[in-house]
Design a protein around this motif. Structure first.
Motif, PDB file in Angstrom:
ATOM      1  N   LYS A 141     -14.094  -5.731   9.345  1.00 20.87           N
ATOM      2  CA  LYS A 141     -15.160  -5.435  10.297  1.00 20.87           C
ATOM      3  C   LYS A 141     -15.165  -6.467  11.439  1.00 20.87           C
ATOM      4  O   LYS A 141     -15.298  -6.116  12.604  1.00 20.87           O
ATOM      5  N   LYS A 142     -14.992  -7.736  11.067  1.00 23.22           N
ATOM      6  CA  LYS A 142     -14.957  -8.789  12.095  1.00 23.22           C
ATOM      7  C   LYS A 142     -13.851  -8.533  13.109  1.00 23.22           C
ATOM      8  O   LYS A 142     -13.982  -8.843  14.274  1.00 23.22           O
ATOM      9  N   PHE A 143     -12.732  -7.991  12.612  1.00 21.14           N
ATOM     10  CA  PHE A 143     -11.589  -7.729  13.488  1.00 21.14           C
ATOM     11  C   PHE A 143     -11.674  -6.335  14.127  1.00 21.14           C
ATOM     12  O   PHE A 143     -10.742  -5.888  14.774  1.00 21.14           O
ATOM     13  N   ASN A 144     -12.788  -5.639  13.881  1.00 17.94           N
ATOM     14  CA  ASN A 144     -13.007  -4.308  14.454  1.00 17.94           C
ATOM     15  C   ASN A 144     -12.016  -3.254  13.964  1.00 17.94           C
ATOM     16  O   ASN A 144     -11.456  -2.485  14.745  1.00 17.94           O
ATOM     17  N   PHE A 145     -11.781  -3.243  12.661  1.00 17.01           N
ATOM     18  CA  PHE A 145     -10.945  -2.205  12.054  1.00 17.01           C
ATOM     19  C   PHE A 145     -11.843  -1.213  11.322  1.00 17.01           C
ATOM     20  O   PHE A 145     -12.838  -1.605  10.719  1.00 17.01           O
ATOM     21  N   GLU A 146     -11.456   0.071  11.365  1.00 18.69           N
ATOM     22  CA  GLU A 146     -12.207   1.106  10.653  1.00 18.69           C
ATOM     23  C   GLU A 146     -11.437   1.535   9.413  1.00 18.69           C
ATOM     24  O   GLU A 146     -10.206   1.598   9.436  1.00 18.69           O
ATOM     25  N   GLU A 147     -12.169   1.897   8.381  1.00 21.27           N
ATOM     26  CA  GLU A 147     -11.486   2.311   7.154  1.00 21.27           C
ATOM     27  C   GLU A 147     -10.950   3.730   7.283  1.00 21.27           C
ATOM     28  O   GLU A 147     -11.564   4.583   7.923  1.00 21.27           O
ATOM     29  N   ILE A 148      -9.801   3.968   6.655  1.00 19.54           N
ATOM     30  CA  ILE A 148      -9.283   5.326   6.525  1.00 19.54           C
ATOM     31  C   ILE A 148      -8.922   5.552   5.060  1.00 19.54           C
ATOM     32  O   ILE A 148      -8.450   4.633   4.390  1.00 19.54           O
ATOM     33  N   ARG A 149      -9.229   6.749   4.548  1.00 17.15           N
ATOM     34  CA  ARG A 149      -8.893   7.086   3.155  1.00 17.15           C
ATOM     35  C   ARG A 149      -8.031   8.340   3.168  1.00 17.15           C
ATOM     36  O   ARG A 149      -8.468   9.371   3.655  1.00 17.15           O
ATOM     37  N   THR A 150      -6.845   8.224   2.650  1.00 18.97           N
ATOM     38  CA  THR A 150      -5.927   9.372   2.621  1.00 18.97           C
ATOM     39  C   THR A 150      -5.713   9.772   1.162  1.00 18.97           C
ATOM     40  O   THR A 150      -5.980   8.986   0.260  1.00 18.97           O
ATOM     41  N   PRO A 151      -5.205  11.009   0.924  1.00 19.23           N
ATOM     42  CA  PRO A 151      -5.011  11.443  -0.467  1.00 19.23           C
ATOM     43  C   PRO A 151      -3.969  10.600  -1.208  1.00 19.23           C
ATOM     44  O   PRO A 151      -3.090  10.004  -0.596  1.00 19.23           O
ATOM     45  N   ILE A 152      -4.101  10.613  -2.517  1.00 15.84           N
ATOM     46  CA  ILE A 152      -3.131   9.912  -3.373  1.00 15.84           C
ATOM     47  C   ILE A 152      -1.784  10.645  -3.335  1.00 15.84           C
ATOM     48  O   ILE A 152      -0.738  10.035  -3.431  1.00 15.84           O
ATOM     49  N   LEU A 153      -1.849  11.970  -3.244  1.00 14.95           N
ATOM     50  CA  LEU A 153      -0.618  12.763  -3.223  1.00 14.95           C
ATOM     51  C   LEU A 153      -0.247  13.102  -1.778  1.00 14.95           C
ATOM     52  O   LEU A 153      -1.102  13.508  -0.992  1.00 14.95           O
ATOM     53  N   GLU A 154       1.032  12.911  -1.470  1.00 17.28           N
ATOM     54  CA  GLU A 154       1.528  13.281  -0.143  1.00 17.28           C
ATOM     55  C   GLU A 154       2.732  14.201  -0.324  1.00 17.28           C
ATOM     56  O   GLU A 154       3.245  14.356  -1.432  1.00 17.28           O
ATOM     57  N   GLN A 155       3.187  14.773   0.781  1.00 16.02           N
ATOM     58  CA  GLN A 155       4.419  15.563   0.702  1.00 16.02           C
ATOM     59  C   GLN A 155       5.601  14.607   0.530  1.00 16.02           C
ATOM     60  O   GLN A 155       5.700  13.599   1.245  1.00 16.02           O
ATOM     61  N   THR A 156       6.486  14.971  -0.392  1.00 19.76           N
ATOM     62  CA  THR A 156       7.625  14.098  -0.675  1.00 19.76           C
ATOM     63  C   THR A 156       8.435  13.816   0.591  1.00 19.76           C
ATOM     64  O   THR A 156       8.873  12.694   0.835  1.00 19.76           O
ATOM     65  N   GLU A 157       8.572  14.852   1.411  1.00 25.09           N
ATOM     66  CA  GLU A 157       9.390  14.713   2.620  1.00 25.09           C
ATOM     67  C   GLU A 157       8.812  13.654   3.586  1.00 25.09           C
ATOM     68  O   GLU A 157       9.559  12.936   4.248  1.00 25.09           O
ATOM     69  N   LEU A 158       7.488  13.559   3.638  1.00 24.59           N
ATOM     70  CA  LEU A 158       6.869  12.552   4.516  1.00 24.59           C
ATOM     71  C   LEU A 158       7.315  11.151   4.102  1.00 24.59           C
ATOM     72  O   LEU A 158       7.697  10.326   4.930  1.00 24.59           O
ATOM     73  N   ILE A 159       7.248  10.889   2.800  1.00 26.10           N
ATOM     74  CA  ILE A 159       7.577   9.549   2.304  1.00 26.10           C
ATOM     75  C   ILE A 159       9.082   9.300   2.453  1.00 26.10           C
ATOM     76  O   ILE A 159       9.511   8.219   2.873  1.00 26.10           O
ATOM     77  N   ALA A 160       9.882  10.339   2.157  1.00 27.44           N
ATOM     78  CA  ALA A 160      11.336  10.178   2.263  1.00 27.44           C
ATOM     79  C   ALA A 160      11.718   9.839   3.701  1.00 27.44           C
ATOM     80  O   ALA A 160      12.485   8.920   3.960  1.00 27.44           O
ATOM     81  N   ARG A 161      11.127  10.574   4.646  1.00 28.07           N
ATOM     82  CA  ARG A 161      11.454  10.323   6.052  1.00 28.07           C
ATOM     83  C   ARG A 161      10.824   9.050   6.551  1.00 28.07           C
ATOM     84  O   ARG A 161      11.429   8.268   7.273  1.00 28.07           O
ATOM     85  N   GLY A 162       9.584   8.855   6.185  1.00 26.96           N
ATOM     86  CA  GLY A 162       8.828   7.723   6.723  1.00 26.96           C
ATOM     87  C   GLY A 162       9.354   6.406   6.185  1.00 26.96           C
ATOM     88  O   GLY A 162       9.653   5.481   6.934  1.00 26.96           O
ATOM     89  N   VAL A 163       9.478   6.309   4.872  1.00 30.13           N
ATOM     90  CA  VAL A 163       9.867   5.032   4.263  1.00 30.13           C
ATOM     91  C   VAL A 163      11.390   4.854   4.351  1.00 30.13           C
ATOM     92  O   VAL A 163      11.882   3.740   4.486  1.00 30.13           O
ATOM     93  N   GLY A 164      12.124   5.974   4.285  1.00 26.36           N
ATOM     94  CA  GLY A 164      13.582   5.907   4.432  1.00 26.36           C
ATOM     95  C   GLY A 164      14.308   6.300   3.160  1.00 26.36           C
ATOM     96  O   GLY A 164      14.041   5.729   2.103  1.00 26.36           O
ATOM     97  N   GLN A 165      15.219   7.260   3.278  1.00 29.61           N
ATOM     98  CA  GLN A 165      15.965   7.791   2.126  1.00 29.61           C
ATOM     99  C   GLN A 165      16.685   6.709   1.348  1.00 29.61           C
ATOM    100  O   GLN A 165      16.818   6.794   0.135  1.00 29.61           O
ATOM    101  N   LEU A 166      17.157   5.684   2.062  1.00 35.40           N
ATOM    102  CA  LEU A 166      18.033   4.710   1.400  1.00 35.40           C
ATOM    103  C   LEU A 166      17.265   3.573   0.738  1.00 35.40           C
ATOM    104  O   LEU A 166      17.841   2.726   0.077  1.00 35.40           O
ATOM    105  N   THR A 167      15.966   3.543   0.935  1.00 36.93           N
ATOM    106  CA  THR A 167      15.202   2.430   0.346  1.00 36.93           C
ATOM    107  C   THR A 167      15.108   2.618  -1.162  1.00 36.93           C
ATOM    108  O   THR A 167      15.230   3.733  -1.679  1.00 36.93           O
ATOM    109  N   ASP A 168      14.860   1.509  -1.880  1.00 42.30           N
ATOM    110  CA  ASP A 168      14.661   1.598  -3.332  1.00 42.30           C
ATOM    111  C   ASP A 168      13.475   2.498  -3.637  1.00 42.30           C
ATOM    112  O   ASP A 168      13.491   3.280  -4.586  1.00 42.30           O
ATOM    113  N   ILE A 169      12.431   2.362  -2.820  1.00 40.28           N
ATOM    114  CA  ILE A 169      11.208   3.134  -3.068  1.00 40.28           C
ATOM    115  C   ILE A 169      11.521   4.619  -3.145  1.00 40.28           C
ATOM    116  O   ILE A 169      11.125   5.312  -4.082  1.00 40.28           O
TER     117      ILE A 169
END
Ligand code: AMP
Length: 419
Positions: free
Chosen positions: A35-63
């Motif tokens: 709050k001091k730094f003027n950030f707002e909270e966001i809450r997203t679902p626990i489940l996401e589309q697999t493709e989002l994570i694969a593309r976003g985080v990167g296919q080659l990562t351990d994750i």
């Protein structure tokens, strides 16, 4: 005692009532600092589309390649989120958050899931807090993100941390650096670990992350990314360091830090703590100017951090930092006999309506065990009620810490406790 039939999955941990106070306290600190730094909270679902994570985080990562909890249902591919930057970026694009104007300064707190081999400080369900500034390329945003993260450790009292920073370049710098790394590692590749040999083709930068012993002599003398930065990227990195100096946030440059996630560009940082043992990273982050476009949005610069909450708790334990607010129960009604219990059932709601936390015994224990219970619940006061008190209309109000008591009517008690 009979063996319980069920237990949590490996690497998944219950947070029991005795521990929950410190989690609440930490969450409170995070929220206050955000709050001091003027950030707002966001809450997203626990489940996401697999493709989002694969593309976003990167296919080659351990994750993505090894650690995802993923399943299918009908035509949908679900994954338990392993991190929250890609989900926040998705939400930014999906809901056109840019239209709110300015930069989006967002923070989150929540569980993440990675099928890693559990050990101290590494779980399969763990918790992160993190923050993102979406829409700013300016080094001031990088530094604000770092400052927010450090201010949380400061508030908690974890002073003994090292902030390591690096620039992992833009695509152009990275291309030149990858080539230089490959030219450097190629002659010795056969002497290096299998995992590094694999990374050589796919992403030679990740070789620098290797913990394998046989790789270390080669990594030691590897070329530095900082020698391959484009002028613009080098200037950006220089500004970040300058601003950190201005804020007197101390840091160490680590030109071999590449971090495990593919989406980082330019600034990368990590906070480590000597109090953590083998898993010494408290948190980390960096700039990810290409992620939003990668997942279908407009090209938008952004920077963020993610920090492990279990690791922070471990550091607190090592440093003997008590994260708990003394949780106190305002009133415990101690009853003797059926009439007194009826009185208590009737008067508890009145105490609670006046804003006091209040409890009583439900299972007919002796006065002695009720007093013990009140102690265990950390009660500030007890009201002691028996036949005598009921006939007098006055009840013993005992201040548990001061060990003082006196008799009052219920209205007097209410007044005393709420004034
Ligand atoms: P990352 O999202 O990989 O950059 O991780 C950020 C921080 O989250 C790390 O520095 C750790 O503090 C924490 N973290 C990551 N993975 C785990 C895990 N499996 N268990 C506990 N904490 C983790």
């Amino acid at each position: 005692m009979a063996q319980p039939t069920f237990s949590t999955h490996v690497g998944m941990v219950d947070i029991l009532p005795d521990e929950v106070g410190k989690w609440q306290k930490l969450e409170q600190i995070i929220r206050e600092e955000a709050k001091k730094f003027n950030f707002e909270e966001i809450r997203t679902p626990i489940l996401e589309q697999t493709e989002l994570i694969a593309r976003g985080v990167g296919q080659l990562t351990d994750i993505v390649s090894k650690e995802m909890f993923a399943f299918e249902r009908g035509d949908d591919h679900y994954v338990l989120r392993p991190e929250c930057t890609a989900p926040v970026a998705r939400a930014f694009v999906e809901h056109h958050l840019d239209q709110r104007g300015g930069t989006q300064n967002l923070y989150y707190i929540g569980p993440m899931f990675r099928a890693e081999k559990p050990q101290k400080g590494r779980q399969r369900q763990f918790h992160q807090f993190g923050a993102e500034i979406i829409g700013a390329a300016d080094p001031a945003a990088d530094v604000d993100i770092i400052a927010l993260m450090m201010s949380i450790y400061d508030r908690v009292g974890i002073a003994n941390t090292t902030l390591k920073i690096n620039s992992v370049g833009d695509p152009e710098s990275r291309k030149a650096y990858k080539k230089a790394l490959k030219d450097y590692f190629r002659p010795n590749l056969s002497k290096m670990s299998e995992i590094s040999q694999e990374r050589f083709e796919k992403n030679p930068l990740r070789i620098l992350d290797s913990k394998e012993e046989e790789d270390q002599p080669f990594i030691e003398d590897a070329p530095l990314i900082t020698d391959y930065l484009t002028e613009e990227t080098a200037e950006h990195y220089g500004r970040v360091k300058e601003l950190l100096d201005n804020l007197e946030i101390s840091y160490e440059e680590d030109p071999y830090m590449v971090r495990g996630l593919d989406y980082y560009t330019r600034t990368a940082f990590e906070v480590i703590s000597p109090d953590l043992g083998a898993q010494d990273a408290l948190g980390g982050g960096g700039r990810y100017d290409l992620l939003i476009e990668e997942i279908g949005g407009q090209s938008t610069p952004a920077v963020g951090f993610a920090a492990g909450m279990e690791r922070l708790m471990i550091a607190c334990e090592e440093l003997n930092i008590e994260l708990v607010d003394e949780e106190m129960l305002d009133v415990y009604i101690v009853t003797l006999g059926e009439k007194a219990r009826k009185w208590a059932v009737k008067h508890l709601p009145k105490l609670r309506k006046s804003g006091l936390s209040a409890s009583m015994d439900y299972i007919g224990r002796s006065i002695k065990s009720q007093m013990k219970d009140a102690d265990r619940e950390n009660a500030r006061h007890t009201i002691i009620v028996g036949d005598h008190e009921l006939s007098e209309g006055k009840f013993t109000l005992r201040n548990m810490k001061a060990s003082e008591e006196d008799a009052y009517t219920f209205d007097e008690i209410l007044r005393r406790l709420t004034e």
